[in-house]
Design a protein around this motif. Structure first.
Motif, mmCIF file in Angstrom:
data_model
loop_
_atom_site.group_PDB
_atom_site.id
_atom_site.type_symbol
_atom_site.label_atom_id
_atom_site.label_comp_id
_atom_site.label_asym_id
_atom_site.label_seq_id
_atom_site.Cartn_x
_atom_site.Cartn_y
_atom_site.Cartn_z
ATOM 1 N N ASP A 167 0.577 -1.480 -0.363
ATOM 2 C CA ASP A 167 -0.122 -0.238 0.316
ATOM 3 C C ASP A 167 0.911 1.503 -0.131
ATOM 4 O O ASP A 167 1.358 1.527 -1.119
ATOM 5 N N HIS A 168 1.125 2.175 1.397
ATOM 6 C CA HIS A 168 1.979 3.151 1.082
ATOM 7 C C HIS A 168 3.286 2.624 1.315
ATOM 8 O O HIS A 168 4.387 3.463 1.726
ATOM 9 N N HIS A 268 -0.103 0.790 -4.934
ATOM 10 C CA HIS A 268 -1.351 1.119 -4.661
ATOM 11 C C HIS A 268 -2.306 1.832 -6.146
ATOM 12 O O HIS A 268 -3.224 1.353 -6.042
#
Length: 346
Positions: A167-168, A268
């Motif tokens: 994700d991040h 992402h």
């Protein structure tokens, strides 16, 4: 199962200089919203009164000092702080970031203690929340540690569900983060969530390739052939309905996503760009993999319109409805897991 009881929805206010307080107020201006749940805003009475006055709202706020004093039928505001806070709409401010974290921590503690049933988080600024005490890229990672779980960012709407392998993390690092263990863990988390949170008995999951065209047999990278494909084969042999890897560039435009209960993207933007294109405004960010329910809207602080009364509360409202539905689905799943004969006779 106690379906007649109102769900207690804890709400963290997010960045006070953004649109978080506005969308919270707009959501609960309609008294009918209180028929579905009991809101508990973690902030301060003075701060929320400021926003009420600024937006000329007729919302009725009920100030309390602890979550133990929650009153059903009221928009409860827990006084996490008491001092006045200077609001500068649209401005990034370190002090405002500290208040966002105070709200989040208080709400999370109430969730852990069972004082609230679910948590809905208003948008934060990922930069101004950073400190020696708080060093997380966002809500998802913080909640994973606070609630001792292995979380997964799961973007959900009525038409599409997308989970992320990474994700991040910076794009340049994403491929290196994807391992057999990570793929297996994330697919397991999505599968379990689809079953217990969305009432899907035999989930069908698509996985997007790491590289363009799934690497074109090694011409555009080896990660898909060497890591992703063999891992998916192992998972399929274990009995799960997992398919791919699919080339991401044509997967959504061809409407192939409609053939699956969920899609897992490798990084992402591979997942969130199509999600927000297809479902923006009705989408919800759900943190799967935890033993508690947390959702948030699918947008950020929107500094550019903060304070102008232009913010659309649709996604925040949907985040509340989704949290309530997941909580109910999970109650039912756990009940029938313990009482399988009752489910068979249902």
């Amino acid at each position: 199962m106690k379906k007649e009881e109102k769900i207690i929805v804890g709400i963290s206010v997010g960045d006070l200089n953004g649109i978080g307080p506005e969308i919270i107020i707009k959501t609960y201006e309609d008294p009918r919203a209180l028929e579905l749940n009991t809101p508990v805003i973690f902030a301060s009475g003075k701060t929320m009164q400021f926003f009420k006055n600024h937006f000329n709202s007729k919302i009725n706020l009920f100030n309390i000092d602890t979550p133990d004093q929650i009153v059903h039928g009221k928009v409860n505001v827990v006084n996490v702080w008491r001092e006045p806070v200077k609001i500068e709409f649209g401005s990034e401010n370190k002090k405002i970031g500290e208040y966002a974290i105070k709200s989040l921590e208080a709400a999370t503690n109430a969730l852990k203690e069972g004082k609230i049933d679910v948590l809905v988080t208003a948008p934060i600024n990922k930069h101004n929340i950073q400190s020696e005490k708080f060093n997380f890229p966002g809500h998802t990672d913080y909640l994973a540690k606070a609630l001792n779980g292995k979380s997964l960012m799961f973007m959900v709407s009525n038409s599409l569900r997308i989970g992320l392998l990474t994700d991040h993390v910076p794009l340049k690092d994403a491929a290196n983060c994807i391992t057999e263990a990570l793929i297996t863990e994330k697919i397991k988390t999505v599968t379990k969530s689809l079953k217990q949170d969305f009432n899907i008995r035999k989930p069908k999951i698509a996985v997007l390739a790491i590289n363009p065209h799934a690497g074109d047999n090694g011409v555009i990278g080896n990660e898909d052939d060497e890591i992703l494909k063999p891992t998916l084969e192992k998972i399929k042999l274990a009995g799960d309905l997992v398919y791919g890897p699919y080339s991401a560039d044509s997967f959504f435009g061809s409407n192939n996503y409609k053939n699956f209960d969920a899609v897992i993207a490798s990084y992402h933007d591979q997942g969130l760009i199509p999600f927000k294109t297809i479902a923006f405004g009705e989408g919800v960010n759900y943190t799967a993999g935890l033993d508690k329910v947390r959702t948030s809207p699918d947008h950020g602080t929107a500094y550019e319109i903060a304070g102008k009364g232009e913010a659309n509360e649709s996604s925040f409202k949907q985040a509340i409805y989704t949290a309530i539905q997941i909580f109910r689905n999970r109650e039912e799943y756990n009940y029938y897991s313990k009482n399988p004969l009752k489910k068979a006779s249902k």
